[in-house]
Design a protein around this motif. Structure first.
Motif, PDB file in Angstrom:
ATOM      1  N   MET A   1      46.806  20.949  43.224  1.00  0.00           N
ATOM      2  CA  MET A   1      45.797  21.642  42.448  1.00  0.00           C
ATOM      3  C   MET A   1      46.101  23.145  42.484  1.00  0.00           C
ATOM      4  SD  MET A   1      41.723  22.091  43.189  1.00  0.00           S
ATOM      5  CE  MET A   1      41.220  20.435  42.893  1.00  0.00           C
ATOM      6  N   PRO A   2      46.223  23.803  41.325  1.00  0.00           N
ATOM      7  CA  PRO A   2      46.515  25.229  41.313  1.00  0.00           C
ATOM      8  C   PRO A   2      45.336  26.038  41.846  1.00  0.00           C
ATOM      9  CG  PRO A   2      46.145  24.425  39.087  1.00  0.00           C
ATOM     10  CD  PRO A   2      46.131  23.241  40.003  1.00  0.00           C
ATOM     11  N   ILE A   3      45.647  27.125  42.516  1.00  0.00           N
ATOM     12  CA  ILE A   3      44.617  28.006  43.066  1.00  0.00           C
ATOM     13  C   ILE A   3      44.365  29.141  42.086  1.00  0.00           C
ATOM     14  CG2 ILE A   3      44.073  29.609  44.924  1.00  0.00           C
ATOM     15  CD1 ILE A   3      45.782  27.883  46.769  1.00  0.00           C
ATOM     16  N   ASP A   4      43.088  29.363  41.778  1.00  0.00           N
ATOM     17  CA  ASP A   4      42.710  30.466  40.904  1.00  0.00           C
ATOM     18  C   ASP A   4      42.656  31.733  41.751  1.00  0.00           C
ATOM     19  OD1 ASP A   4      41.700  32.208  39.061  1.00  0.00           O
ATOM     20  OD2 ASP A   4      39.788  31.178  38.795  1.00  0.00           O
ATOM     21  N   LYS A   5      43.560  32.658  41.496  1.00  0.00           N
ATOM     22  CA  LYS A   5      43.638  33.871  42.306  1.00  0.00           C
ATOM     23  C   LYS A   5      42.374  34.728  42.196  1.00  0.00           C
ATOM     24  CE  LYS A   5      48.608  34.104  42.403  1.00  0.00           C
ATOM     25  NZ  LYS A   5      49.794  34.889  42.216  1.00  0.00           N
ATOM     26  N   LYS A   6      41.627  34.602  41.098  1.00  0.00           N
ATOM     27  CA  LYS A   6      40.406  35.381  40.940  1.00  0.00           C
ATOM     28  C   LYS A   6      39.358  35.050  41.991  1.00  0.00           C
ATOM     29  CE  LYS A   6      40.636  36.379  36.032  1.00  0.00           C
ATOM     30  NZ  LYS A   6      39.942  36.254  34.758  1.00  0.00           N
ATOM     31  N   THR A   7      39.405  33.843  42.530  1.00  0.00           N
ATOM     32  CA  THR A   7      38.417  33.465  43.537  1.00  0.00           C
ATOM     33  C   THR A   7      38.631  34.232  44.827  1.00  0.00           C
ATOM     34  OG1 THR A   7      39.736  31.603  44.319  1.00  0.00           O
ATOM     35  CG2 THR A   7      38.102  31.143  42.617  1.00  0.00           C
ATOM     36  N   HIS A   8      39.795  34.837  44.987  1.00  0.00           N
ATOM     37  CA  HIS A   8      40.116  35.553  46.216  1.00  0.00           C
ATOM     38  C   HIS A   8      40.093  37.069  46.059  1.00  0.00           C
ATOM     39  CE1 HIS A   8      41.009  31.746  47.982  1.00  0.00           C
ATOM     40  NE2 HIS A   8      41.980  31.499  47.126  1.00  0.00           N
ATOM     41  N   ILE A   9      39.833  37.562  44.863  1.00  0.00           N
ATOM     42  CA  ILE A   9      39.817  39.009  44.650  1.00  0.00           C
ATOM     43  C   ILE A   9      38.434  39.537  44.989  1.00  0.00           C
ATOM     44  CG2 ILE A   9      40.021  40.853  42.947  1.00  0.00           C
ATOM     45  CD1 ILE A   9      42.052  39.082  41.478  1.00  0.00           C
ATOM     46  N   LEU A  10      38.401  40.524  45.877  1.00  0.00           N
ATOM     47  CA  LEU A  10      37.152  41.152  46.284  1.00  0.00           C
ATOM     48  C   LEU A  10      37.187  42.619  45.884  1.00  0.00           C
ATOM     49  CD1 LEU A  10      36.872  39.649  49.875  1.00  0.00           C
ATOM     50  CD2 LEU A  10      35.712  38.862  47.816  1.00  0.00           C
ATOM     51  N   LEU A  11      36.079  43.104  45.343  1.00  0.00           N
ATOM     52  CA  LEU A  11      35.981  44.497  44.927  1.00  0.00           C
ATOM     53  C   LEU A  11      35.070  45.266  45.871  1.00  0.00           C
ATOM     54  CD1 LEU A  11      36.967  43.033  42.329  1.00  0.00           C
ATOM     55  CD2 LEU A  11      35.781  44.785  41.053  1.00  0.00           C
ATOM     56  N   SER A  12      35.449  46.484  46.167  1.00  0.00           N
ATOM     57  CA  SER A  12      34.643  47.360  47.018  1.00  0.00           C
ATOM     58  C   SER A  12      33.510  47.974  46.197  1.00  0.00           C
ATOM     59  CB  SER A  12      35.515  48.476  47.586  1.00  0.00           C
ATOM     60  OG  SER A  12      35.921  49.344  46.531  1.00  0.00           O
ATOM     61  N   ARG A  13      32.610  48.630  46.881  1.00  0.00           N
ATOM     62  CA  ARG A  13      31.495  49.287  46.206  1.00  0.00           C
ATOM     63  C   ARG A  13      32.010  50.304  45.195  1.00  0.00           C
ATOM     64  NH1 ARG A  13      29.607  54.031  46.893  1.00  0.00           N
ATOM     65  NH2 ARG A  13      30.705  54.235  48.868  1.00  0.00           N
ATOM     66  N   SER A  14      32.990  51.104  45.581  1.00  0.00           N
ATOM     67  CA  SER A  14      33.500  52.117  44.655  1.00  0.00           C
ATOM     68  C   SER A  14      34.173  51.485  43.437  1.00  0.00           C
ATOM     69  CB  SER A  14      34.448  53.085  45.364  1.00  0.00           C
ATOM     70  OG  SER A  14      35.568  52.412  45.868  1.00  0.00           O
ATOM     71  N   GLU A  15      34.834  50.353  43.623  1.00  0.00           N
ATOM     72  CA  GLU A  15      35.451  49.658  42.487  1.00  0.00           C
ATOM     73  C   GLU A  15      34.385  49.094  41.547  1.00  0.00           C
ATOM     74  OE1 GLU A  15      39.665  48.033  44.255  1.00  0.00           O
ATOM     75  OE2 GLU A  15      37.826  47.063  44.977  1.00  0.00           O
ATOM     76  N   VAL A  16      33.294  48.597  42.113  1.00  0.00           N
ATOM     77  CA  VAL A  16      32.190  48.093  41.285  1.00  0.00           C
ATOM     78  C   VAL A  16      31.551  49.245  40.518  1.00  0.00           C
ATOM     79  CG1 VAL A  16      29.886  47.045  41.361  1.00  0.00           C
ATOM     80  CG2 VAL A  16      31.755  46.066  42.696  1.00  0.00           C
ATOM     81  N   LEU A  17      31.339  50.374  41.185  1.00  0.00           N
ATOM     82  CA  LEU A  17      30.758  51.543  40.510  1.00  0.00           C
ATOM     83  C   LEU A  17      31.639  51.975  39.341  1.00  0.00           C
ATOM     84  CD1 LEU A  17      29.602  53.690  43.568  1.00  0.00           C
ATOM     85  CD2 LEU A  17      28.222  52.149  42.168  1.00  0.00           C
ATOM     86  N   ASP A  18      32.942  52.020  39.557  1.00  0.00           N
ATOM     87  CA  ASP A  18      33.882  52.403  38.492  1.00  0.00           C
ATOM     88  C   ASP A  18      33.901  51.375  37.367  1.00  0.00           C
ATOM     89  OD1 ASP A  18      34.607  54.703  39.847  1.00  0.00           O
ATOM     90  OD2 ASP A  18      36.473  53.843  40.648  1.00  0.00           O
ATOM     91  N   ARG A  19      33.845  50.105  37.713  1.00  0.00           N
ATOM     92  CA  ARG A  19      33.908  49.034  36.711  1.00  0.00           C
ATOM     93  C   ARG A  19      32.750  49.128  35.723  1.00  0.00           C
ATOM     94  NH1 ARG A  19      36.480  43.884  36.738  1.00  0.00           N
ATOM     95  NH2 ARG A  19      35.439  42.386  35.385  1.00  0.00           N
ATOM     96  N   TYR A  20      31.568  49.490  36.213  1.00  0.00           N
ATOM     97  CA  TYR A  20      30.386  49.524  35.352  1.00  0.00           C
ATOM     98  C   TYR A  20      29.937  50.935  34.989  1.00  0.00           C
ATOM     99  CZ  TYR A  20      30.410  44.654  36.506  1.00  0.00           C
ATOM    100  OH  TYR A  20      30.809  43.349  36.659  1.00  0.00           O
ATOM    101  N   GLY A  21      30.612  51.937  35.494  1.00  0.00           N
ATOM    102  CA  GLY A  21      30.264  53.312  35.154  1.00  0.00           C
ATOM    103  C   GLY A  21      28.876  53.703  35.626  1.00  0.00           C
ATOM    104  N   ILE A  22      28.514  53.241  36.819  1.00  0.00           N
ATOM    105  CA  ILE A  22      27.192  53.521  37.373  1.00  0.00           C
ATOM    106  C   ILE A  22      27.341  54.253  38.699  1.00  0.00           C
ATOM    107  CG2 ILE A  22      26.077  51.556  36.251  1.00  0.00           C
ATOM    108  CD1 ILE A  22      26.302  50.031  38.930  1.00  0.00           C
ATOM    109  N   GLY A  23      26.231  54.756  39.209  1.00  0.00           N
ATOM    110  CA  GLY A  23      26.222  55.432  40.495  1.00  0.00           C
ATOM    111  C   GLY A  23      25.593  54.561  41.570  1.00  0.00           C
ATOM    112  N   ASN A  24      25.624  55.079  42.796  1.00  0.00           N
ATOM    113  CA  ASN A  24      25.059  54.354  43.938  1.00  0.00           C
ATOM    114  C   ASN A  24      23.597  53.979  43.728  1.00  0.00           C
ATOM    115  OD1 ASN A  24      27.177  54.162  45.871  1.00  0.00           O
ATOM    116  ND2 ASN A  24      26.965  56.346  46.257  1.00  0.00           N
ATOM    117  N   THR A  25      22.816  54.921  43.224  1.00  0.00           N
ATOM    118  CA  THR A  25      21.385  54.680  43.052  1.00  0.00           C
ATOM    119  C   THR A  25      21.138  53.511  42.111  1.00  0.00           C
ATOM    120  OG1 THR A  25      20.941  57.022  43.422  1.00  0.00           O
ATOM    121  CG2 THR A  25      19.196  55.734  42.379  1.00  0.00           C
ATOM    122  N   THR A  26      21.850  53.475  41.001  1.00  0.00           N
ATOM    123  CA  THR A  26      21.689  52.379  40.044  1.00  0.00           C
ATOM    124  C   THR A  26      22.110  51.053  40.664  1.00  0.00           C
ATOM    125  OG1 THR A  26      22.047  53.867  38.180  1.00  0.00           O
ATOM    126  CG2 THR A  26      22.387  51.507  37.777  1.00  0.00           C
TER     127      THR A  26
END
Length: 66
Positions: A1-26
């Motif tokens: 069974m092939p492994i989906d590499k996306k299931t193992h990718i973890l994003l940090s808080r700063s990466e999430v903030l950059d991905r959505y263009g938001i700040g900590n408060t939001t």
């Protein structure tokens, strides 16, 4: 069974903030309101989000907008 590499990718808080263009408060407001994906907590100062969970959340928002 092939492994989906996306299931193992973890994003940090700063990466999430950059991905959505938001700040900590939001980000923390969305979390406290239950409007955002819950992170995985590795310790008191280390949290990560699964890329797969974020993409599913994005798809839900897109489907709701249609």
């Amino acid at each position: 069974m092939p492994i989906d590499k996306k299931t193992h990718i973890l994003l940090s808080r700063s990466e999430v903030l950059d991905r959505y263009g938001i700040g900590n408060t939001t980000l923390y407001r969305w979390l406290s309101d239950g409007r955002f994906v819950e992170p995985i907590r590795f310790g008191p100062r280390c949290i990560r989000w699964k890329l797969q969970d974020l993409e599913a959340w994005e798809q839900q928002r897109q489907d709701a907008a249609e």
